[in-house]
Design a protein around this motif. Structure first.
Motif, PDB file in Angstrom:
ATOM      1  N   LEU A  43       0.828  -1.205   0.000  1.00 21.34           N
ATOM      2  CA  LEU A  43       0.000   0.000   0.000  1.00 21.34           C
ATOM      3  C   LEU A  43       0.861   1.254   0.000  1.00 21.34           C
ATOM      4  CD1 LEU A  43      -2.791  -0.928   2.568  1.00 21.34           C
ATOM      5  CD2 LEU A  43      -2.980  -0.840   0.070  1.00 21.34           C
ATOM      6  N   PRO A  44       0.673   2.139  -0.979  1.00 20.46           N
ATOM      7  CA  PRO A  44       1.361   3.426  -0.963  1.00 20.46           C
ATOM      8  C   PRO A  44       0.589   4.389  -0.059  1.00 20.46           C
ATOM      9  CG  PRO A  44      -0.033   3.303  -2.881  1.00 20.46           C
ATOM     10  CD  PRO A  44      -0.184   1.987  -2.169  1.00 20.46           C
ATOM     11  N   PRO A  45       1.127   5.564   0.213  1.00 21.81           N
ATOM     12  CA  PRO A  45       0.352   6.566   0.961  1.00 21.81           C
ATOM     13  C   PRO A  45      -0.961   6.859   0.232  1.00 21.81           C
ATOM     14  CG  PRO A  45       2.657   7.209   0.815  1.00 21.81           C
ATOM     15  CD  PRO A  45       2.490   6.025  -0.090  1.00 21.81           C
ATOM     16  N   CYS A  46      -2.059   6.893   0.970  1.00 24.26           N
ATOM     17  CA  CYS A  46      -3.352   7.114   0.330  1.00 24.26           C
ATOM     18  C   CYS A  46      -4.353   7.626   1.353  1.00 24.26           C
ATOM     19  CB  CYS A  46      -3.865   5.829  -0.320  1.00 24.26           C
ATOM     20  SG  CYS A  46      -4.067   4.448   0.829  1.00 24.26           S
ATOM     21  N   ASP A  47      -5.503   8.060   0.843  1.00 24.42           N
ATOM     22  CA  ASP A  47      -6.588   8.530   1.709  1.00 24.42           C
ATOM     23  C   ASP A  47      -7.576   7.426   2.058  1.00 24.42           C
ATOM     24  OD1 ASP A  47      -5.655  11.224   1.573  1.00 24.42           O
ATOM     25  OD2 ASP A  47      -6.556  11.390  -0.408  1.00 24.42           O
ATOM     26  N   ALA A  48      -7.636   6.385   1.206  1.00 27.94           N
ATOM     27  CA  ALA A  48      -8.584   5.306   1.453  1.00 27.94           C
ATOM     28  C   ALA A  48      -8.104   4.032   0.790  1.00 27.94           C
ATOM     29  CB  ALA A  48      -9.968   5.681   0.926  1.00 27.94           C
ATOM     30  N   VAL A  49      -8.382   2.914   1.464  1.00 25.27           N
ATOM     31  CA  VAL A  49      -8.052   1.590   0.940  1.00 25.27           C
ATOM     32  C   VAL A  49      -9.341   0.825   0.711  1.00 25.27           C
ATOM     33  CG1 VAL A  49      -6.939  -0.625   1.430  1.00 25.27           C
ATOM     34  CG2 VAL A  49      -5.833   1.514   2.136  1.00 25.27           C
ATOM     35  N   VAL A  50      -9.462   0.254  -0.482  1.00 26.80           N
ATOM     36  CA  VAL A  50     -10.594  -0.619  -0.800  1.00 26.80           C
ATOM     37  C   VAL A  50     -10.053  -2.027  -0.961  1.00 26.80           C
ATOM     38  CG1 VAL A  50     -12.418  -1.166  -2.453  1.00 26.80           C
ATOM     39  CG2 VAL A  50     -11.858   1.232  -1.942  1.00 26.80           C
ATOM     40  N   LEU A  51     -10.477  -2.931  -0.085  1.00 23.68           N
ATOM     41  CA  LEU A  51     -10.074  -4.329  -0.212  1.00 23.68           C
ATOM     42  C   LEU A  51     -11.022  -4.999  -1.202  1.00 23.68           C
ATOM     43  CD1 LEU A  51      -8.163  -6.605   0.897  1.00 23.68           C
ATOM     44  CD2 LEU A  51     -10.129  -7.297   2.278  1.00 23.68           C
ATOM     45  N   ALA A  52     -10.504  -5.365  -2.359  1.00 21.07           N
ATOM     46  CA  ALA A  52     -11.332  -5.936  -3.424  1.00 21.07           C
ATOM     47  C   ALA A  52     -11.199  -7.440  -3.449  1.00 21.07           C
ATOM     48  CB  ALA A  52     -10.922  -5.349  -4.768  1.00 21.07           C
ATOM     49  N   ARG A  55     -14.952   8.750  -3.368  1.00 17.16           N
ATOM     50  CA  ARG A  55     -14.638  10.001  -4.063  1.00 17.16           C
ATOM     51  C   ARG A  55     -15.608  11.103  -3.637  1.00 17.16           C
ATOM     52  NH1 ARG A  55      -9.620   9.558  -6.077  1.00 17.16           N
ATOM     53  NH2 ARG A  55      -9.393   7.971  -7.697  1.00 17.16           N
ATOM     54  N   ARG A  56     -16.882  10.762  -3.601  1.00 16.97           N
ATOM     55  CA  ARG A  56     -17.890  11.763  -3.223  1.00 16.97           C
ATOM     56  C   ARG A  56     -17.711  12.232  -1.791  1.00 16.97           C
ATOM     57  NH1 ARG A  56     -21.256   8.141  -6.135  1.00 16.97           N
ATOM     58  NH2 ARG A  56     -22.047   7.242  -4.183  1.00 16.97           N
ATOM     59  N   SER A  57     -17.130  11.357  -0.962  1.00 14.38           N
ATOM     60  CA  SER A  57     -16.922  11.738   0.441  1.00 14.38           C
ATOM     61  C   SER A  57     -15.667  12.582   0.634  1.00 14.38           C
ATOM     62  CB  SER A  57     -16.840  10.480   1.309  1.00 14.38           C
ATOM     63  OG  SER A  57     -15.610   9.798   1.101  1.00 14.38           O
ATOM     64  N   GLY A  58     -14.922  12.815  -0.463  1.00 15.77           N
ATOM     65  CA  GLY A  58     -13.758  13.678  -0.377  1.00 15.77           C
ATOM     66  C   GLY A  58     -12.415  12.982  -0.403  1.00 15.77           C
ATOM     67  N   LYS A  59     -12.396  11.659  -0.555  1.00 17.94           N
ATOM     68  CA  LYS A  59     -11.127  10.931  -0.627  1.00 17.94           C
ATOM     69  C   LYS A  59     -10.483  11.185  -1.988  1.00 17.94           C
ATOM     70  CE  LYS A  59     -12.012   9.123   3.377  1.00 17.94           C
ATOM     71  NZ  LYS A  59     -11.321   9.640   4.592  1.00 17.94           N
ATOM     72  N   ARG A  60      -9.248  11.623  -1.972  1.00 22.51           N
ATOM     73  CA  ARG A  60      -8.601  12.013  -3.230  1.00 22.51           C
ATOM     74  C   ARG A  60      -7.721  10.915  -3.803  1.00 22.51           C
ATOM     75  NH1 ARG A  60      -5.921  17.812  -2.783  1.00 22.51           N
ATOM     76  NH2 ARG A  60      -5.768  17.367  -5.020  1.00 22.51           N
ATOM     77  N   ARG A  61      -6.998  10.193  -2.951  1.00 19.30           N
ATOM     78  CA  ARG A  61      -6.117   9.125  -3.443  1.00 19.30           C
ATOM     79  C   ARG A  61      -6.609   7.797  -2.878  1.00 19.30           C
ATOM     80  NH1 ARG A  61      -1.894   8.226  -6.357  1.00 19.30           N
ATOM     81  NH2 ARG A  61      -0.384   6.590  -5.875  1.00 19.30           N
ATOM     82  N   ILE A  62      -7.156   6.969  -3.757  1.00 17.32           N
ATOM     83  CA  ILE A  62      -7.764   5.708  -3.347  1.00 17.32           C
ATOM     84  C   ILE A  62      -6.973   4.554  -3.953  1.00 17.32           C
ATOM     85  CG2 ILE A  62      -9.855   4.293  -3.434  1.00 17.32           C
ATOM     86  CD1 ILE A  62     -11.427   6.934  -3.790  1.00 17.32           C
ATOM     87  N   VAL A  63      -6.649   3.586  -3.123  1.00 12.36           N
ATOM     88  CA  VAL A  63      -5.906   2.406  -3.569  1.00 12.36           C
ATOM     89  C   VAL A  63      -6.784   1.180  -3.393  1.00 12.36           C
ATOM     90  CG1 VAL A  63      -3.902   0.932  -3.164  1.00 12.36           C
ATOM     91  CG2 VAL A  63      -3.668   3.409  -3.027  1.00 12.36           C
ATOM     92  N   VAL A  64      -6.849   0.362  -4.441  1.00 17.49           N
ATOM     93  CA  VAL A  64      -7.532  -0.917  -4.354  1.00 17.49           C
ATOM     94  C   VAL A  64      -6.507  -1.994  -3.996  1.00 17.49           C
ATOM     95  CG1 VAL A  64      -8.708  -2.735  -5.654  1.00 17.49           C
ATOM     96  CG2 VAL A  64      -9.397  -0.346  -5.948  1.00 17.49           C
ATOM     97  N   ALA A  65      -6.697  -2.614  -2.841  1.00 16.07           N
ATOM     98  CA  ALA A  65      -5.851  -3.725  -2.418  1.00 16.07           C
ATOM     99  C   ALA A  65      -6.505  -5.004  -2.943  1.00 16.07           C
ATOM    100  CB  ALA A  65      -5.731  -3.772  -0.898  1.00 16.07           C
ATOM    101  N   ALA A  66      -5.880  -5.620  -3.926  1.00 13.20           N
ATOM    102  CA  ALA A  66      -6.476  -6.774  -4.610  1.00 13.20           C
ATOM    103  C   ALA A  66      -6.313  -8.037  -3.770  1.00 13.20           C
ATOM    104  CB  ALA A  66      -5.838  -6.961  -5.976  1.00 13.20           C
ATOM    105  N   TYR A  67      -7.424  -8.497  -3.193  1.00 10.17           N
ATOM    106  CA  TYR A  67      -7.414  -9.756  -2.439  1.00 10.17           C
ATOM    107  C   TYR A  67      -7.752 -10.881  -3.405  1.00 10.17           C
ATOM    108  CZ  TYR A  67      -7.976 -12.738   1.681  1.00 10.17           C
ATOM    109  OH  TYR A  67      -7.836 -13.721   2.635  1.00 10.17           O
ATOM    110  N   LEU A  68      -6.896 -11.022  -4.408  1.00  9.77           N
ATOM    111  CA  LEU A  68      -7.034 -12.006  -5.474  1.00  9.77           C
ATOM    112  C   LEU A  68      -5.676 -12.635  -5.708  1.00  9.77           C
ATOM    113  CD1 LEU A  68      -9.151  -9.824  -7.922  1.00  9.77           C
ATOM    114  CD2 LEU A  68     -10.008 -11.734  -6.543  1.00  9.77           C
TER     115      LEU A  68
END
Length: 212
Positions: free
Chosen positions: A102-111, A153-166
């Motif tokens: 994970l790089p520096p980010c505002d939000a992580v999405v575990l996919a 994005r709508r909540s104001g998160k600018r840098r979002i990273v998807v952590a691929a749980y695949l």
């Protein structure tokens, strides 16, 4: 000679097929004196029921104990007299891989791939909690990755990273790159620690079977 049958899901992606074969080759290199073979539960051949003969231990190259582990692999193993190790996930090793990527980010999405199995969903929720992330699915009708990314994005998160749980490249993994995030982490199987995890699953089970 002791034998290990690694059982993957199977994919039509040439890249994903290569990644899984490379993973199994790395596992074989970590287990000298053990016959290591590869089979699948879907899409590719050989299927587990056809390849499991003369197998001692089966290690599912899957991230949860869902239908494929309980039914496809479980029934084939019972018929052949083989023992089945736990799937690769959830495991702290996988959480550590994701965290390191994970790089520096505002939000992580575990996919994750997606499932209606409550136990499976609970496991994925636990992994997301470890990462401080939000769960989303690459398939199904709810909490789809693009929708979750858009909501963040709508909540104001600018840098979002998807952590691929695949585990490997395939249809689900490629869809993540169209979900609107700033970055998607690589498939898990590319990390050397996954081969070590497969070896650990095999050794733990063989030691338990021998009473050590």
């Amino acid at each position: 000679m002791t034998s290990l049958l690694a059982v993957a899901h199977g994919t039509r992606s040439a890249a994903g097929q290569s990644q899984i074969r490379d993973l199994v080759d790395r596992v074989a290199g970590r287990l000298p004196g053990v016959e290591v073979r590869l089979a699948y539960v879907d899409v590719q051949q050989p299927r587990v029921a056809d390849a499991i003969r003369a197998t001692d231990v089966v290690v599912p190259l899957l991230l949860s104990a869902g239908h494929h582990v309980r039914v496809d692999i479980g029934e084939a193993a019972a018929a052949a007299g083989a023992v089945v190790a736990p799937p690769l996930g959830p495991d702290p090793v996988l959480v550590d891989i994701l965290r390191r990527r994970l790089p520096p980010c505002d939000a992580v999405v575990l996919a994750s791939a997606g499932s209606s199995d409550p136990a499976w969903r609970a496991e994925v929720d636990g992994v997301a909690a470890e990462l401080g992330g939000t769960v989303a699915y690459a398939s199904g009708r709810e909490r789809l990755v693009p929708d979750v990314v858009a909501r963040l994005r709508r909540s104001g998160k600018r840098r979002i990273v998807v952590a691929a749980y695949l585990l490997a490249d395939g249809l689900f993994y490629r869809s993540l790159h169209r979900a609107g995030a700033d970055r998607v982490t690589a498939p898990l199987c590319e990390d050397p620690a996954v081969a070590d995890l497969v070896r650990t699953r095999f050794r733990d089970l063989t030691m338990a079977a021998s009473g050590l």
